[in-house]
Design a protein around this motif. Sequence first.
Motif, PDB file in Angstrom:
ATOM      1  N   ALA A 349       0.819  -1.212   0.000  1.00  0.00           N
ATOM      2  CA  ALA A 349       0.000   0.000   0.000  1.00  0.00           C
ATOM      3  C   ALA A 349       0.852   1.261   0.000  1.00  0.00           C
ATOM      4  CB  ALA A 349      -0.922  -0.004   1.224  1.00  0.00           C
ATOM      5  N   ALA A 350       2.057   1.179   0.573  1.00  0.00           N
ATOM      6  CA  ALA A 350       2.951   2.338   0.644  1.00  0.00           C
ATOM      7  C   ALA A 350       4.341   1.924   0.169  1.00  0.00           C
ATOM      8  CB  ALA A 350       2.999   2.885   2.068  1.00  0.00           C
ATOM      9  N   PRO A 351       4.503   1.693  -1.140  1.00  0.00           N
ATOM     10  CA  PRO A 351       5.766   1.125  -1.655  1.00  0.00           C
ATOM     11  C   PRO A 351       6.983   2.030  -1.493  1.00  0.00           C
ATOM     12  CG  PRO A 351       4.324   1.811  -3.453  1.00  0.00           C
ATOM     13  CD  PRO A 351       3.520   1.897  -2.209  1.00  0.00           C
ATOM     14  N   LYS A 352       6.769   3.326  -1.294  1.00  0.00           N
ATOM     15  CA  LYS A 352       7.906   4.239  -1.151  1.00  0.00           C
ATOM     16  C   LYS A 352       8.418   4.315   0.286  1.00  0.00           C
ATOM     17  CE  LYS A 352       6.691   7.237  -5.060  1.00  0.00           C
ATOM     18  NZ  LYS A 352       6.408   8.610  -5.488  1.00  0.00           N
ATOM     19  N   SER A 384      11.518  10.340   2.488  1.00  0.00           N
ATOM     20  CA  SER A 384      12.355  11.453   2.957  1.00  0.00           C
ATOM     21  C   SER A 384      12.821  11.242   4.394  1.00  0.00           C
ATOM     22  CB  SER A 384      11.595  12.773   2.844  1.00  0.00           C
ATOM     23  OG  SER A 384      10.428  12.748   3.647  1.00  0.00           O
ATOM     24  N   ARG A 385      12.557  10.028   4.930  1.00  0.00           N
ATOM     25  CA  ARG A 385      12.981   9.601   6.273  1.00  0.00           C
ATOM     26  C   ARG A 385      12.292  10.380   7.385  1.00  0.00           C
ATOM     27  NH1 ARG A 385      16.226   5.714   6.123  1.00  0.00           N
ATOM     28  NH2 ARG A 385      16.869   5.879   8.290  1.00  0.00           N
TER      29      ARG A 385
END
Length: 406
Positions: A349-352, A384-385
């Motif tokens: 759902a949140a591949p990044k 972006s951590r």
Amino acid sequence: LRASQLEGQFFDAAGNPLTEESTTPGPAAILQPELWSWIIGYNNKFGVSGIRKTLRDAGYDVGDHVGARGAACYLTLDTELQALAYELCCTGDVRSCCVVIDADTGGILAYINHPSAVELDANQMSDTWKAEAEASSSRYWYPVPTTTSMCGSTMKIVDAASILKAGVEQSYTDTGEYGNIHNHNNRVYGTVDLAESAKNSINTYFSSKIAEDVGYETWASTCQEFGINAGQEPMAEECIIRLENGDTTAASQQVAGEKAELALAAIGQAKVQAAPVTILRWVSAVISRSGGLYKLFCIHHLEQEDGTVVLEQPEEIEPVSTPLAEEALHSEMQKVFSAAAEKYGLYKAAPKASLIVSKTGTAEIDPAADINDTYIAVGLRTASRRNLAFILSRHGVQETSTALLS
């Protein structure tokens, strides 16, 4: 004096106005009701609530002369996240909430409270109270994010930390039952470890490990580090959210050292209770850089009419407790609950996202009627951590937490 003054404007984290600019002395400014009524609050003949009450109590809603304007209030809230949170939980006559925070500061990015089907409209309070009275509901008086209830398997976040801190053997042979406790659908898992047990939310594993191996003292000490009162007297059943910089969590725990009570407490049933924002802080500790819990806040700073900035949050915010400060412990907790997030399909759902940790929970409120409180708590490290954490909960429903994953 207040009746002759103008309300200061409210802004989100990006500087976008959340209320209209007041041009008439006295009345509160108009806001978008479905998104901001609960957190900014109302200020009218019915009283004052939310951030407006915080500002009034601190005296920042007024100036020192007739016609003055109160301080402009710059919030940590993100309007896009607030709209998404509203879309996720404001469906029908179900008590629900969604809260999103920056896990490394405690800054609130979204805060939706949905106590009943009657929408709170801070601009038209007479209509709201009439509708609520006709609905014969008293649920408005118990804000969902800060009202305690049994927390179900989300308690296994604290259990896992207890098991790792105690250094006990992680392997366990599951027979499908431990005392009167069974797994969901009476499933038998055989030989499992901590990560497998967290991923599959194996009740017998956590009940047995806490009651037989970890013991009350270590478990209770870990509870305290995670913000749960581990004394014999529970805290207040309801906590009031202090939106400037106060403690926003409530949890109660009144468990004796008997194994049967510990076994139930380990799976978030019986005498252990927590508010959704308390559970949110548990998962935020897992994803955060420090392994700590932070006080929640949503006022970044105020700007008075003469340009003076007050109540500004410091650049470096220290946690109030660091239950996962030890690097090896923190890393292991992330591995354990990252495996759970993968099973839930959250990485797809949140591949990044570079790291996701999660735990669901279902608390049986009325087993005979199949009525549950359900939770999903997620910590997410963005590309972006930036470390974020959120909680979504639905209360008094005939479903399990699996329904929240959709």
